[in-house]
Motif scaffolding. Sequence first.
Motif, PDB file in Angstrom:
ATOM      1  N   ASP A   1      -9.566  -3.601  -4.621  1.00  0.00           N
ATOM      2  CA  ASP A   1      -9.661  -3.193  -3.229  1.00  0.00           C
ATOM      3  C   ASP A   1     -10.868  -3.754  -2.486  1.00  0.00           C
ATOM      4  OD1 ASP A   1     -11.506  -1.570  -4.500  1.00  0.00           O
ATOM      5  OD2 ASP A   1     -10.404   0.266  -4.143  1.00  0.00           O
TER       6      ASP A   1
ATOM      7  N   ASP B   1       0.794  -1.237   0.000  1.00  0.00           N
ATOM      8  CA  ASP B   1       0.000   0.000   0.000  1.00  0.00           C
ATOM      9  C   ASP B   1       0.821   1.280   0.000  1.00  0.00           C
ATOM     10  OD1 ASP B   1      -2.381  -1.408  -0.045  1.00  0.00           O
ATOM     11  OD2 ASP B   1      -2.675  -1.305   2.122  1.00  0.00           O
ATOM     12  N   TRP B   2       1.994   1.282   0.640  1.00  0.00           N
ATOM     13  CA  TRP B   2       2.775   2.513   0.735  1.00  0.00           C
ATOM     14  C   TRP B   2       3.600   2.805  -0.511  1.00  0.00           C
ATOM     15  CZ3 TRP B   2       7.810   1.603  -0.125  1.00  0.00           C
ATOM     16  CH2 TRP B   2       8.366   0.388   0.279  1.00  0.00           C
TER      17      TRP B   2
END
Length: 168
Positions: free
Chosen positions: A149, A131-132
């Motif tokens: 998602d 995610d980052w």
Amino acid sequence: MRKTIDTKVSNFKLRFAEEKDTGLVLALIKELADYEKLLNEVVATEEILYDSLFVRKKAEVIIGEYEDKPVGFALFFHNFSTFLGRPGIYLEDLYIKPEMRGLGLGKVMLSFLGKLAVERNCGRLEWWCIDWNEPSIEFYKRMGAKPMDEWTVYRVDDLELSKLANEF
């Protein structure tokens, strides 16, 4: 002589990893893990990789070479979609050395995997992304990828995997 695959990027070629590349593959995996701040989680050894890639043939690796030097890799394997009734390609890792980013090499490697998926009559090419990792997420979206998602990844490993197996 190793069989290389020409690409649209000058001086950049692809090739399937061979047995003698096991140490290189492990080194690239460790570079990727270090980038993702997960180096402490790498337990793979050359022996494990050799067995998995070249004896049991559980995955395949593409090496990207720029001016005949390895600068990246993609490790992938086939999965299967029950809904499609066809295999897919699951991309476990795609890595380009930081100093080589921005030249279109990752795009070439991803598009090669897309071509391979089409040639092998696969219905999908899929992967996960941390995610980052915003630069990669934006890159994937530009390539036409859609985040899934509405799905959550679940994992059972280590002691919990042993416990689960003992329930049988």
